[in-house]
Write a protein that holds these residues in place. Structure first.
Motif, short mmCIF file in Angstrom:
data_model
loop_
_atom_site.label_atom_id
_atom_site.label_comp_id
_atom_site.label_asym_id
_atom_site.label_seq_id
_atom_site.Cartn_x
_atom_site.Cartn_y
_atom_site.Cartn_z
N LYS A 116 0.36 -6.77 -9.59
CA LYS A 116 -0.84 -7.15 -8.82
C LYS A 116 -1.17 -8.63 -8.94
CE LYS A 116 -2.93 -2.58 -8.78
NZ LYS A 116 -3.39 -2.13 -7.48
N LYS A 157 -8.47 -4.35 -14.02
CA LYS A 157 -7.38 -3.61 -13.37
C LYS A 157 -6.06 -3.86 -14.07
CE LYS A 157 -7.74 -3.53 -8.67
NZ LYS A 157 -7.96 -4.05 -7.30
N GLY A 162 -1.44 1.46 -10.13
CA GLY A 162 -1.16 2.19 -8.88
C GLY A 162 -1.83 3.55 -8.96
N GLY A 163 -2.03 4.15 -7.79
CA GLY A 163 -2.61 5.50 -7.76
C GLY A 163 -4.03 5.56 -8.29
N GLY A 164 -4.73 4.42 -8.24
CA GLY A 164 -6.12 4.41 -8.67
C GLY A 164 -6.31 4.47 -10.18
N GLU A 199 -11.32 -8.58 -11.47
CA GLU A 199 -11.75 -8.99 -10.13
C GLU A 199 -13.24 -8.78 -10.03
OE1 GLU A 199 -9.77 -6.54 -7.23
OE2 GLU A 199 -7.88 -7.63 -7.42
N LYS A 200 -13.86 -9.49 -9.14
CA LYS A 200 -15.26 -9.21 -8.80
C LYS A 200 -15.29 -7.78 -8.25
CE LYS A 200 -19.53 -10.27 -7.47
NZ LYS A 200 -20.52 -10.60 -8.51
N LEU A 202 -16.73 -5.24 -5.82
CA LEU A 202 -17.55 -5.17 -4.60
C LEU A 202 -18.27 -3.83 -4.58
CD1 LEU A 202 -15.00 -6.63 -2.01
CD2 LEU A 202 -16.68 -7.84 -3.38
N HIS A 207 -12.51 0.35 2.74
CA HIS A 207 -11.08 0.11 2.51
C HIS A 207 -10.42 0.09 3.89
CE1 HIS A 207 -7.07 0.95 0.48
NE2 HIS A 207 -6.83 1.11 1.75
N GLN A 231 -12.97 8.28 0.05
CA GLN A 231 -12.13 8.39 -1.14
C GLN A 231 -12.86 9.16 -2.24
OE1 GLN A 231 -11.10 4.48 -2.61
NE2 GLN A 231 -10.01 3.92 -0.75
N GLU A 274 -3.46 -3.82 2.08
CA GLU A 274 -4.76 -3.19 1.89
C GLU A 274 -5.82 -4.26 1.63
OE1 GLU A 274 -3.56 1.17 0.20
OE2 GLU A 274 -4.19 -0.28 -1.31
N GLU A 286 -3.93 -5.26 -2.17
CA GLU A 286 -2.52 -5.16 -2.55
C GLU A 286 -1.68 -4.85 -1.34
OE1 GLU A 286 -1.35 -1.86 -4.94
OE2 GLU A 286 -2.59 -0.43 -3.86
N ILE A 435 -16.59 3.05 0.46
CA ILE A 435 -15.68 3.74 -0.47
C ILE A 435 -16.40 4.63 -1.49
CG2 ILE A 435 -13.80 2.04 -0.25
CD1 ILE A 435 -14.66 0.94 -2.99
P1 ADP Z 1 -4.15 1.23 -6.75
O1 ADP Z 1 -2.93 0.38 -6.66
O2 ADP Z 1 -4.28 1.92 -8.07
O3 ADP Z 1 -4.33 2.15 -5.57
P2 ADP Z 1 -6.02 -0.70 -5.58
O4 ADP Z 1 -6.10 -2.08 -6.05
O5 ADP Z 1 -5.32 -0.47 -4.28
O6 ADP Z 1 -5.38 0.21 -6.73
O7 ADP Z 1 -7.48 -0.08 -5.48
C1 ADP Z 1 -7.71 1.28 -5.19
C2 ADP Z 1 -9.16 1.52 -4.84
O8 ADP Z 1 -10.02 1.08 -5.94
C3 ADP Z 1 -9.66 0.74 -3.65
O9 ADP Z 1 -9.41 1.42 -2.43
C4 ADP Z 1 -11.14 0.65 -3.95
O10 ADP Z 1 -11.75 1.89 -3.66
C5 ADP Z 1 -11.20 0.48 -5.46
N1 ADP Z 1 -11.21 -0.97 -5.84
C6 ADP Z 1 -10.17 -1.71 -6.23
N2 ADP Z 1 -10.53 -3.00 -6.49
C7 ADP Z 1 -11.85 -3.08 -6.23
C8 ADP Z 1 -12.83 -4.15 -6.29
N3 ADP Z 1 -12.52 -5.39 -6.65
N4 ADP Z 1 -14.12 -3.85 -5.96
C9 ADP Z 1 -14.45 -2.59 -5.59
N5 ADP Z 1 -13.60 -1.56 -5.53
C10 ADP Z 1 -12.30 -1.78 -5.83
#
Ligand code: ADP
Length: 445
Positions: A116, A157, A162-164, A199-200, A202, A207, A231, A274, A286, A435
Motif C-alpha cells: 500500500k 493500516k 487486504g480484505g479489510g 492515513e487520515k 474519513l 467507496h 459495506q 479504488e 488502492e 460506507i
Molecule cells: P483492503 O485492501 O483491506 O480492502 P482498503 O484500503 O481498500 O483495504 O480499505 C477497505 C475499506 O476500509 C474502504 O472501502 C473503507 O470502507 C475503509 N477505509 C480504508 N481507508 C480508510 C480511510 N482513510 N478513511 C475511512 N475509511 C477507510
C-alpha cells in the motif's frame, strides 16, 4: 489464441471464467480440492485435476500443485480469478517461468500495488489524489507524532493489507497505542509483513472505484465507476453503477484521472482503482490488479465482457477501441448472497435442498449452486451474485425487489433477507448512503 486455460479458482468465479473461455473456443482445466470434487466448475470444465485436501493452503493456494496441473494438462495460460493466488506476485512469476501465460498484469505491477505504501507513491507520481498519510511507522511514538501532524481521527493500516484486515481507527491520543498495537498484530497474523502506516480517517465517505482495461501497447480505457459503499466490516455487500452520488462532470473527471494514471504507471490487464469520495473530493485508496467480484455491473452497462478482455490482452491482442467508443447505458446493481445467518452473519454451509434462480429481462445470476449441492464449510461464504440492470435506477431497483422475492435457496440460511431490508430503506432508495450506513442500520435494529 490460447488453446487451453487452467482456472486456478473455485466457485462462481471459476464458472465465470469457464464461460468466457468457452465462448472464445478455449478449452478449460478446472482444479479442485478433495472437498470440491462435485462442484459445478469441475463438472463443466473439459478436464479437472484434484490439487489437494480441503484446506485452501493445501489446494487453491498450493502454487506448485497448480502449476504441475497446468503442465500435465498442457494448459497455455492460467487465470487466477479473484482471492486465492490472484494478487500473488510470486505465483505470477512462477507461472511465467514455466512458460505459461499468467492472465493478469506483470508480477512487478502486482507486487507494487500489493504494497500500500509503494502504491501510494506510484499514485502520487501519476497524478492521483491521495488521503493525507504517513510513511511506515516504526514505533508507537512515531504513530503519535504522525497522528498530531495529520489530525485525528486516523486509521492505521497494514502495508501488505487486504480484505479489510489489519485496519484500526484512533479518534484521539488515548486510542492510538491500542490501534497501533492491534493493527500490527493483525498484520503479523494475516500478511507477509507487519509494517503499518497511517492515513487520515474519513468519517462519512463513499467507496467509489473505477474499472480500467489496459493492453500491453499502452492503450488504456476506463469503464466508468462502481459505488461500493454498502459495506459491513469493510467488505462490500451491494454495489451499483453509476454512483447516485456523482454528477456527469465528477464522473468524467475521475474516469480520466484514473485512465491517465494507469497509462503513466504502464499497467496492463483489467484493474480497479479504488477511491474514497467525501465532500466532492476523491482520494485514492488502492489498486486491485485482478478481476473484481462486482465486475458484472460494469459489464451490464457497457456490454464489455471483462474476462474476455483480460484473456485477449494476456494473449497479446490490442484493445481495438478507444475511450470514445465506450458507451454507458442504464443502471446495474449487484447483491452478494452469502450462506450466512442474516442476523448473526455466522456462516451457514450445508446441503441445498431446493434452488431456483430468478430470471427474466435484466437479471443475471452468477453462482455455482445447484439443487442437491452440498456447500463445503472450508471457503468464502459467498454463494451467488444477483445482478440486475434497467434503463433507470428505479427500474433496476424494482427488478431487484422482484428477483430477490423469486429466489429460492432452501436448506441453508442466506443473506437474501438482509438485501431485502437494505433496498427497502428510504436512504438506499434515495441513494443517500456512505460506507458506515449499513453498520449503523444493523446496530439500530
Ligand atoms: P483492503 O485492501 O483491506 O480492502 P482498503 O484500503 O481498500 O483495504 O480499505 C477497505 C475499506 O476500509 C474502504 O472501502 C473503507 O470502507 C475503509 N477505509 C480504508 N481507508 C480508510 C480511510 N482513510 N478513511 C475511512 N475509511 C477507510
Amino acid at each position: 489464441m490460447f488453446e487451453k486455460v487452467l482456472i486456478a479458482n473455485r466457485g462462481e468465479v471459476a464458472l465465470r471464467i469457464h464461460r468466457a473461455c468457452r465462448e472464445m473456443g478455449i478449452k478449460t482445466v478446472a482444479v479442485h480440492s478433495e472437498a470440491d470434487a462435485n462442484a459445478m466448475h469441475v463438472r463443466l470444465a473439459d478436464e479437472a485435476v484434484c490439487i489437494g485436501p480441503a484446506r485452501s493452503t493445501d489446494s487453491y493456494l498450493n502454487k506448485s500443485a497448480i502449476i504441475s496441473a497446468a503442465i500435465i494438462t498442457g494448459a497455455d495460460a492460467i487465470h487466477p480469478g479473484f482471492g486465492f493466488l490472484s494478487e500473488n506476485a510470486d505465483f505470477a512469476e512462477m507461472v511465467e517461468e514455466h512458460g505459461i501465460t499468467f492472465i493478469g498484469p506483470k508480477p512487478e505491477q502486482i507486487r507494487m500495488m500489493g504494497d500500500k505504501l509503494r502504491a501510494r507513491e506510484a499514485a502520487i507520481n501519476s497524478g492521483l489524489p491521495v488521503i493525507p498519510g504517513s510513511p511506515a511507522l516504526a514505533t508507537v511514538e512515531d504513530a503519535k507524532k504522525w497522528a498530531l501532524e495529520i489530525g485525528y481521527p486516523v486509521i492505521i493500516k497494514a502495508k501488505a493489507g487486504g480484505g479489510g484486515k489489519g485496519m484500526k481507527v484512533a479518534f484521539n491520543e488515548t486510542e492510538i497505542e491500542t490501534a497501533y498495537t492491534m493493527a500490527r498484530a493483525e498484520a503479523k497474523a494475516s500478511f507477509t509483513s507487519d509494517e503499518v502506516y497511517m492515513e487520515k480517517y474519513l468519517q462519512k465517505p463513499r467507496h467509489i472505484e473505477i474499472q480500467v482495461l489496459a493492453d500491453t501497447y499502452g492503450n488504456v480505457v476506463h469503464l466508468g465507476e462502481r459505488d461500493c459503499s454498502i459495506q459491513r466490516k469493510n467488505q462490500k455487500v451491494i454495489e451499483e453503477t453509476p454512483s447516485p452520488a456523482l454528477n456527469q462532470q465528477q464522473r468524467a473527471e475521475i474516469g480520466e484521472i484514473a485512465r491517465s494514471a494507469v497509462e503513466k504507471i504502464g499497467y496492463s490487464s483489467a484493474g480497479t482503482l479504488e477511491f474514497l469520495f467525501e465532500d466532492g473530493k476523491f482520494y485514492f485508496l488502492e489498486m486491485n490488479t485482478r478481476l473484481q467480484v462486482e465486475h458484472p455491473i460494469t459489464e451490464a452497462v457497457t456490454g464489455i465482457d471483462i474476462v474476455r478482455e483480460q484473456i485477449r490482452i494476456a494473449n497479446g491482442a490490442k484493445l481495438g477501441y478507444t475511450q470514445d467508443d465506450i458507451t454507458f447505458s442504464g443502471c446495474a446493481i449487484e447483491c452478494r448472497i452469502n450462506a450466512e445467518d442474516p442476523s448473526t452473519f455466522a456462516p451457514n454451509p450445508g446441503k441445498i435442498t431446493e434452488w431456483h434462480a430468478p430470471g427474466g429481462l435484466g437479471i443475471r445470476v452468477d453462482s455455482e449452486i445447484y439443487s442437491g449441492y452440498k456447500i463445503p464449510p472450508f471457503y468464502d461464504s459467498m454463494i451467488a451474485k444477483l445482478i440486475v440492470s434497467g434503463k433507470t435506477r428505479n427500474t433496476a431497483l424494482m427488478r431487484l425487489h422482484r428477483a430477490l422475492e423469486e429466489f429460492v435457496i432452501d436448506g441453508i440460511k442466506t443473506t437474501i433477507p438482509l438485501h431485502q431490508k437494505i433496498i427497502s430503506r428510504p436512504d438506499y432508495i434515495d441513494g443517500m448512503y456512505n460506507i458506515h450506513w449499513l453498520e449503523d442500520l444493523l446496530e439500530k435494529k
